[in-house]
Design a protein around this motif. Structure first.
Motif, PDB file in Angstrom:
ATOM      1  N   SER B 467       0.826  -1.209   0.000  1.00 50.96           N
ATOM      2  CA  SER B 467       0.000   0.000   0.000  1.00 50.96           C
ATOM      3  C   SER B 467       0.863   1.262   0.000  1.00 50.96           C
ATOM      4  O   SER B 467       0.488   2.269  -0.597  1.00 50.96           O
ATOM      5  CB  SER B 467      -1.006  -0.006   1.151  1.00 50.96           C
ATOM      6  OG  SER B 467      -0.338   0.119   2.367  1.00 50.96           O
ATOM      7  N   GLN B 468       2.044   1.195   0.618  1.00 50.24           N
ATOM      8  CA  GLN B 468       2.943   2.359   0.548  1.00 50.24           C
ATOM      9  C   GLN B 468       3.421   2.591  -0.891  1.00 50.24           C
ATOM     10  O   GLN B 468       3.509   3.725  -1.354  1.00 50.24           O
ATOM     11  CB  GLN B 468       4.164   2.143   1.458  1.00 50.24           C
ATOM     12  CG  GLN B 468       3.861   2.338   2.935  1.00 50.24           C
ATOM     13  CD  GLN B 468       5.045   1.972   3.824  1.00 50.24           C
ATOM     14  OE1 GLN B 468       5.818   1.068   3.506  1.00 50.24           O
ATOM     15  NE2 GLN B 468       5.179   2.677   4.931  1.00 50.24           N
ATOM     16  N   ILE B 469       3.715   1.491  -1.581  1.00 54.05           N
ATOM     17  CA  ILE B 469       4.169   1.605  -2.973  1.00 54.05           C
ATOM     18  C   ILE B 469       3.067   2.219  -3.830  1.00 54.05           C
ATOM     19  O   ILE B 469       3.300   3.133  -4.628  1.00 54.05           O
ATOM     20  CB  ILE B 469       4.603   0.228  -3.517  1.00 54.05           C
ATOM     21  CG1 ILE B 469       5.861  -0.243  -2.773  1.00 54.05           C
ATOM     22  CG2 ILE B 469       4.858   0.283  -5.018  1.00 54.05           C
ATOM     23  CD1 ILE B 469       6.186  -1.715  -2.970  1.00 54.05           C
ATOM     24  N   LYS B 470       1.838   1.741  -3.614  1.00 55.96           N
ATOM     25  CA  LYS B 470       0.708   2.308  -4.377  1.00 55.96           C
ATOM     26  C   LYS B 470       0.549   3.797  -4.062  1.00 55.96           C
ATOM     27  O   LYS B 470       0.335   4.612  -4.965  1.00 55.96           O
ATOM     28  CB  LYS B 470      -0.580   1.564  -4.058  1.00 55.96           C
ATOM     29  CG  LYS B 470      -1.776   2.130  -4.826  1.00 55.96           C
ATOM     30  CD  LYS B 470      -3.066   1.381  -4.559  1.00 55.96           C
ATOM     31  CE  LYS B 470      -4.224   1.866  -5.412  1.00 55.96           C
ATOM     32  NZ  LYS B 470      -4.738   3.191  -5.095  1.00 55.96           N
ATOM     33  N   ASP B 471       0.697   4.164  -2.782  1.00 55.74           N
ATOM     34  CA  ASP B 471       0.560   5.580  -2.410  1.00 55.74           C
ATOM     35  C   ASP B 471       1.589   6.457  -3.120  1.00 55.74           C
ATOM     36  O   ASP B 471       1.282   7.573  -3.538  1.00 55.74           O
ATOM     37  CB  ASP B 471       0.715   5.754  -0.886  1.00 55.74           C
ATOM     38  CG  ASP B 471      -0.527   5.284  -0.129  1.00 55.74           C
ATOM     39  OD1 ASP B 471      -1.558   5.025  -0.789  1.00 55.74           O
ATOM     40  OD2 ASP B 471      -0.452   5.164   1.109  1.00 55.74           O
ATOM     41  N   VAL B 472       2.826   5.955  -3.239  1.00 55.69           N
ATOM     42  CA  VAL B 472       3.861   6.720  -3.932  1.00 55.69           C
ATOM     43  C   VAL B 472       3.462   6.925  -5.398  1.00 55.69           C
ATOM     44  O   VAL B 472       3.535   8.034  -5.929  1.00 55.69           O
ATOM     45  CB  VAL B 472       5.234   6.011  -3.843  1.00 55.69           C
ATOM     46  CG1 VAL B 472       6.227   6.617  -4.828  1.00 55.69           C
ATOM     47  CG2 VAL B 472       5.776   6.090  -2.424  1.00 55.69           C
ATOM     48  N   LEU B 473       3.004   5.841  -6.038  1.00 62.37           N
ATOM     49  CA  LEU B 473       2.617   5.954  -7.449  1.00 62.37           C
ATOM     50  C   LEU B 473       1.444   6.930  -7.603  1.00 62.37           C
ATOM     51  O   LEU B 473       1.425   7.754  -8.518  1.00 62.37           O
ATOM     52  CB  LEU B 473       2.235   4.588  -8.021  1.00 62.37           C
ATOM     53  CG  LEU B 473       3.324   3.508  -8.045  1.00 62.37           C
ATOM     54  CD1 LEU B 473       2.824   2.268  -8.783  1.00 62.37           C
ATOM     55  CD2 LEU B 473       4.599   4.009  -8.710  1.00 62.37           C
ATOM     56  N   GLU B 474       0.472   6.845  -6.704  1.00 61.70           N
ATOM     57  CA  GLU B 474      -0.686   7.750  -6.765  1.00 61.70           C
ATOM     58  C   GLU B 474      -0.239   9.202  -6.589  1.00 61.70           C
ATOM     59  O   GLU B 474      -0.702  10.099  -7.299  1.00 61.70           O
ATOM     60  CB  GLU B 474      -1.696   7.395  -5.663  1.00 61.70           C
ATOM     61  CG  GLU B 474      -2.453   6.089  -5.887  1.00 61.70           C
ATOM     62  CD  GLU B 474      -3.597   6.212  -6.884  1.00 61.70           C
ATOM     63  OE1 GLU B 474      -3.795   7.303  -7.445  1.00 61.70           O
ATOM     64  OE2 GLU B 474      -4.284   5.187  -7.109  1.00 61.70           O
ATOM     65  N   ASP B 475       0.643   9.427  -5.647  1.00 67.66           N
ATOM     66  CA  ASP B 475       1.084  10.784  -5.350  1.00 67.66           C
ATOM     67  C   ASP B 475       1.811  11.402  -6.543  1.00 67.66           C
ATOM     68  O   ASP B 475       1.538  12.536  -6.944  1.00 67.66           O
ATOM     69  CB  ASP B 475       2.012  10.756  -4.123  1.00 67.66           C
ATOM     70  CG  ASP B 475       2.247  12.141  -3.550  1.00 67.66           C
ATOM     71  OD1 ASP B 475       1.395  12.584  -2.763  1.00 67.66           O
ATOM     72  OD2 ASP B 475       3.254  12.769  -3.904  1.00 67.66           O
ATOM     73  N   VAL B 476       2.741  10.652  -7.131  1.00 61.00           N
ATOM     74  CA  VAL B 476       3.495  11.183  -8.270  1.00 61.00           C
ATOM     75  C   VAL B 476       2.565  11.368  -9.466  1.00 61.00           C
ATOM     76  O   VAL B 476       2.651  12.354 -10.200  1.00 61.00           O
ATOM     77  CB  VAL B 476       4.680  10.266  -8.636  1.00 61.00           C
ATOM     78  CG1 VAL B 476       5.446  10.840  -9.816  1.00 61.00           C
ATOM     79  CG2 VAL B 476       5.613  10.083  -7.446  1.00 61.00           C
ATOM     80  N   CYS B 477       1.646  10.430  -9.657  1.00 60.15           N
ATOM     81  CA  CYS B 477       0.724  10.503 -10.787  1.00 60.15           C
ATOM     82  C   CYS B 477      -0.169  11.738 -10.670  1.00 60.15           C
ATOM     83  O   CYS B 477      -0.511  12.370 -11.670  1.00 60.15           O
ATOM     84  CB  CYS B 477      -0.124   9.223 -10.826  1.00 60.15           C
ATOM     85  SG  CYS B 477      -0.783   8.847 -12.449  1.00 60.15           S
ATOM     86  N   ASP B 478      -0.522  12.100  -9.434  1.00 59.71           N
ATOM     87  CA  ASP B 478      -1.335  13.303  -9.233  1.00 59.71           C
ATOM     88  C   ASP B 478      -0.543  14.568  -9.552  1.00 59.71           C
ATOM     89  O   ASP B 478      -1.113  15.569  -9.988  1.00 59.71           O
ATOM     90  CB  ASP B 478      -1.865  13.341  -7.797  1.00 59.71           C
ATOM     91  CG  ASP B 478      -2.967  14.380  -7.639  1.00 59.71           C
ATOM     92  OD1 ASP B 478      -4.008  14.227  -8.312  1.00 59.71           O
ATOM     93  OD2 ASP B 478      -2.792  15.342  -6.869  1.00 59.71           O
ATOM     94  N   ASN B 479       0.764  14.526  -9.330  1.00 60.27           N
ATOM     95  CA  ASN B 479       1.590  15.677  -9.707  1.00 60.27           C
ATOM     96  C   ASN B 479       1.598  15.888 -11.213  1.00 60.27           C
ATOM     97  O   ASN B 479       1.861  16.977 -11.699  1.00 60.27           O
ATOM     98  CB  ASN B 479       3.037  15.475  -9.242  1.00 60.27           C
ATOM     99  CG  ASN B 479       3.168  15.571  -7.738  1.00 60.27           C
ATOM    100  OD1 ASN B 479       2.338  16.186  -7.085  1.00 60.27           O
ATOM    101  ND2 ASN B 479       4.207  14.955  -7.197  1.00 60.27           N
ATOM    102  N   LEU B 480       1.325  14.827 -11.942  1.00 56.33           N
ATOM    103  CA  LEU B 480       1.352  14.882 -13.407  1.00 56.33           C
ATOM    104  C   LEU B 480      -0.026  15.175 -13.993  1.00 56.33           C
ATOM    105  O   LEU B 480      -0.152  15.930 -14.952  1.00 56.33           O
ATOM    106  CB  LEU B 480       1.862  13.524 -13.910  1.00 56.33           C
ATOM    107  CG  LEU B 480       2.192  13.327 -15.368  1.00 56.33           C
ATOM    108  CD1 LEU B 480       3.213  14.337 -15.837  1.00 56.33           C
ATOM    109  CD2 LEU B 480       2.750  11.916 -15.560  1.00 56.33           C
ATOM    110  N   PHE B 481      -1.076  14.583 -13.387  1.00 61.44           N
ATOM    111  CA  PHE B 481      -2.407  14.633 -14.015  1.00 61.44           C
ATOM    112  C   PHE B 481      -3.476  15.328 -13.177  1.00 61.44           C
ATOM    113  O   PHE B 481      -4.660  15.234 -13.493  1.00 61.44           O
ATOM    114  CB  PHE B 481      -2.866  13.209 -14.352  1.00 61.44           C
ATOM    115  CG  PHE B 481      -2.017  12.546 -15.392  1.00 61.44           C
ATOM    116  CD1 PHE B 481      -1.908  13.084 -16.666  1.00 61.44           C
ATOM    117  CD2 PHE B 481      -1.297  11.396 -15.104  1.00 61.44           C
ATOM    118  CE1 PHE B 481      -1.117  12.485 -17.639  1.00 61.44           C
ATOM    119  CE2 PHE B 481      -0.503  10.778 -16.060  1.00 61.44           C
ATOM    120  CZ  PHE B 481      -0.408  11.320 -17.335  1.00 61.44           C
ATOM    121  N   ASN B 482      -3.116  16.029 -12.123  1.00 59.73           N
ATOM    122  CA  ASN B 482      -4.121  16.777 -11.373  1.00 59.73           C
ATOM    123  C   ASN B 482      -4.868  17.702 -12.332  1.00 59.73           C
ATOM    124  O   ASN B 482      -4.260  18.330 -13.199  1.00 59.73           O
ATOM    125  CB  ASN B 482      -3.447  17.595 -10.260  1.00 59.73           C
ATOM    126  CG  ASN B 482      -4.448  18.134  -9.256  1.00 59.73           C
ATOM    127  OD1 ASN B 482      -5.316  18.944  -9.594  1.00 59.73           O
ATOM    128  ND2 ASN B 482      -4.345  17.680  -8.024  1.00 59.73           N
TER     129      ASN B 482
END
Lengths: 165, 582
Positions: B467-482
């Motif tokens: 779940s930590q790995i998923k959170d990192v991917l979600e966080d970075v992805c939001d920096n790109l596609f917010n």
């Protein structure tokens, strides 16, 4: 109304010296140099409001049944993305007259009400503080003036950071 | 030499401040590719995000650069053929090669490398000479001091010398800040131009302790703007540094400074230049990134042109944005030294009457390198390059970095992390700099450094839960596609090794990433712990620098990993920001 950097800065300095704020009450606030003694001087602690989990309940506990109307006379300075969620600098200033209180709420925090300041008559209605934010959330400032409530809201993003191009 | 005039002219273009859409230039009569028709009375030359590439490079533009929501299908979120169609560039032309990924390998052999400061110097000098003395300015949008092993070793000092010789008159910054305040100030003391940043302020603590600032009253750390006079007209140049330096990079480099977009402060500055200084034009030299600049242009009034960078988008035409005060043109001038932007202004009293803009690819094979700059480059490289010139391996296939989700160069780095650090999963940052290597090209330490040379290169091995790995991917992805550009940081998605996932860019944070699987096909379990290797952490790490890890991997001569990048995209059908997953 134009608020210049100079005015902002002067205000900040007043706050730092504890001269501009009569009461500092709140959770999650990092008091700068404000002597704690001042906090005890004024008004009673709104214990119920600081117990409420969500924003609406906190506003109700603090202000009774009154609702806040969004106003461009309330200026909030907060980052788009927090540089550190544990220490988010937020300030509020207003051109409204007859201001009696300024409060800060973070909707996604475990306890929504972050701080509430009583503004004594004759004080420049300007508050600068640093708050904790658990995660990306709306930040609302409510100004009580002439018995009415006015607000400004901004979403502040909290991110783990890294990986910038 | 196979570049012909008709290969190049399609992308030259004109724009006007009054029309809704920029007009295309009539270029048919232009005698040579770099002989520009004279226009207006002031010329501004703009480079950005050169990433210290002193020598010409190959650099493949992305085949995946998705826009979501209102940005879907809008420049800069167009790739490949959709890009060519939008800007009227002929396929097979040199411009198609410079601006897109279409048939990159074939075209690279035909048209050669781009950029290089000696070649750029020749072109800059010609374009300045064409308009005459004191009729032009040269501006740099930042990311000038970082991107090579040399720049990292000498902390950008090489690029300060090159900037002075090139004649850069003003710049702003991003990676410049990652050398820390002392190095930044030392370099700036030798820089002959102005370093401009309206959006960098002292923290309250630093202000209270009387830390150094350009303007202690406002807390502005640097000069926000400068007024330059050309042909009797006054042009205000305002600098906008990358707004998210302490978030995208370790905060320890800039502990005393606060950044941010600061568009209210910017508006006051623009108004003051307009109303008090009575300038005739206002230019914003920006490192916001193009989506942020487009939003800013819709909110802040009184800026004539935003000369943009950061997101490395090579966009041939300015985008016209309407706001309450009129219109603002927004540009973005590519990266790695590939392009030189030419903004010709027709100034009248208090107003820009008309504008012509061209984003010229710097074809190294068409330009004779300037001998003084070449001598400077040779001199600054000489003490260091012999250490880095041994061949480590040969590129077995095209190695490139750009792309929202993956690139073959980053796959190689992830493979190195997986193998050398004995981990199940690798994470590598989605940087947008770093040249492309062609198949068959020898790879040296200098090449490896050009993909990895940063001031926080330490690798780490950490234990993380699913779940930590998923959170990192979600966080970075939001920096790109917010959906809100002001909540984007630029850069691309973190690269993964040993892991596959599905992504739905149009979703919101927490809902974009799904179907996480290890390479053995097993699902990533939320509560299970995994051994993860990575580098470029914002937290202090102590592992070997990533370039040594990659070099060790290359020297070991392992068989190349031909796996397809394990990212499946959902909801992007018909989006012209994707040519093929790359």
């Amino acid at each position: 109304m134009n608020i210049t950097d100079r005015e902002f800065s002067a205000t900040r300095r007043l706050v730092l010296k504890g001269a501009g704020v009569a009461a500092l009450i709140g959770l999650g606030v990092l008091p700068l140099d404000v002597p704690q003694a001042l906090a005890a001087a004024n008004d009673k602690y709104p214990e119920e409001a600081f117990k409420q989990k969500n924003e609406a309940d906190a506003i109700k506990a603090l202000y009774g049944g009154r609702t806040a109307e969004p106003s461009d006379q309330v200026k909030m300075d907060a980052p788009e993305i927090a540089e550190n969620g544990a220490v988010v600098p937020v300030s509020a200033i207003t051109t409204l007259t007859g201001v009696t209180s300024i409060s800060f709420l973070v909707s996604e925090n475990p306890v929504a009400l972050v701080a509430s300041y009583r503004i004594p008559d004759g004080t420049l209605p300007s508050v600068s503080n640093r708050i904790k934010m658990a995660k990306t959330s709306n930040l609302t400032v409510i100004v009580e003036a002439g018995g009415k409530l006015y607000s400004a809201t901004k979403e502040v993003k909290v991110t783990v950071g890294g990986c910038g191009g | 030499m196979s570049i012909r005039r008709r290969d190049l002219l399609a992308a030259t273009a004109a724009a006007t401040l009054t029309a809704g859409l920029p007009r295309r230039a009539r270029a048919a009569d232009t005698p040579g590719v770099y002989d520009l028709e004279r226009f207006g009375n002031a010329r501004i030359l703009h480079i950005t995000d050169t990433h210290a590439q002193l020598k010409p490079v190959f650099f493949r533009e992305p085949s995946v650069n998705l826009g979501v929501g209102a940005m879907a299908g809008q420049p800069p979120h167009l790739v490949g053929k959709a890009f060519l169609d939008r800007f009227g560039i002929r396929p097979d032309s040199a411009d198609a090669y410079a601006f897109t990924c279409v048939e990159f390998e074939k075209a690279a052999g035909r048209f050669g490398k781009l950029g290089g400061f000696a070649h750029l110097k020749t072109l800059v000098d010609k374009l300045r000479a064409d308009v005459g003395e004191r009729r032009s300015l040269l501006l740099d949008g930042g990311d000038l001091w970082q991107g090579t092993g040399l720049a990292n070793t000498v902390k950008g000092a090489d690029m300060v010398e090159a900037a002075n010789l090139l004649g850069i008159e003003a710049m702003t910054g991003h990676w410049e800040f990652t050398y820390g305040e002392q190095v930044l100030r030392d370099n700036l003391s030798r820089f002959k131009g102005e370093f401009l940043a309206q959006n960098v302020f002292l923290t309250d603590e630093a202000a209270f302790n009387d830390a150094k600032a350009f303007d202690p009253a406002s807390g502005r750390v640097f000069r926000p703007s400068v007024i330059k006079e050309i042909a009797g007209f006054r042009i205000a140049i305002i600098g906008q540094a990358f707004p998210y330096v302490p978030i995208a990079h370790p905060r320890r480099f800039t502990p005393d400074w606060r950044f941010g977009i600061r568009d209210e402060e910017l508006q006051k500055l623009v108004d003051s230049h307009r109303n008090t200084d009575k300038v005739d034009a206002v230019i914003l030299l920006s490192h916001n990134g193009m989506d942020v600049d487009l939003k800013l242009a819709s909110r802040v009034t009184g800026i004539d042109v935003i000369l943009g960078g950061h997101t490395h988008d090579a966009i041939p035409l300015p985008i016209t944005v309407t706001n309450a005060g009129g219109v603002t043109l927004v540009t973005n001038a590519g990266s790695n030294g590939k392009f030189l932007a030419v903004l010709d202004l027709e100034l009248t009293r208090g107003k820009v009457a008309n504008v012509r803009y061209r984003l010229l690819p710097v074809f190294s094979e068409l330009l004779k390198p300037d001998s003084t700059m070449q001598a400077l480059i040779d001199r600054v490289r000489e003490p260091h390059v012999t250490d880095w010139s041994d061949k480590l391996a040969t590129a077995d296939h095209l190695l490139y970095r750009r792309g929202n989700f993956s690139g073959t160069m980053d796959q190689l780095i992830c493979d190195a992390l997986l193998n050398e650090l004995d981990s199940e999963i690798a994470l590598s940052p989605g940087f947008r700099w770093g040249p492309t290597a062609l198949a068959g090209q020898p790879l040296t330490m200098e090449d490896v450094l050009a993909e990895t040379a940063i001031t926080y290169p330490e690798t780490y091995v950490a234990t993380m839960t699913g779940s930590q790995i998923k959170d990192v991917l979600e966080d970075v992805c939001d920096n790109l596609f917010n959906a809100d550009p002001y909540h984007q940081q630029g850069g691309d998605m973190v690269r993964v090794g040993g892991l596959a996932y599905a992504c739905t860019p149009a979703e919101s944070i927490g809902k974009r990433i799904s179907e996480l699987k290890l390479r053995n096909g097993r699902h990533l379990e939320a509560g299970k712990r995994y051994r993860v290797a990575g580098w470029a952490s914002v937290n202090e790490q102590s592992g070997a620098p990533v370039w040594d890890i990659v070099a060790r991997h290359l020297r070991a001569g392992r068989p190349p990993n031909r796996d397809a990048p394990g990212v499946t995209l959902n909801g992007v059908e018909g989006n012209p920001g994707i040519a093929r997953l790359g």
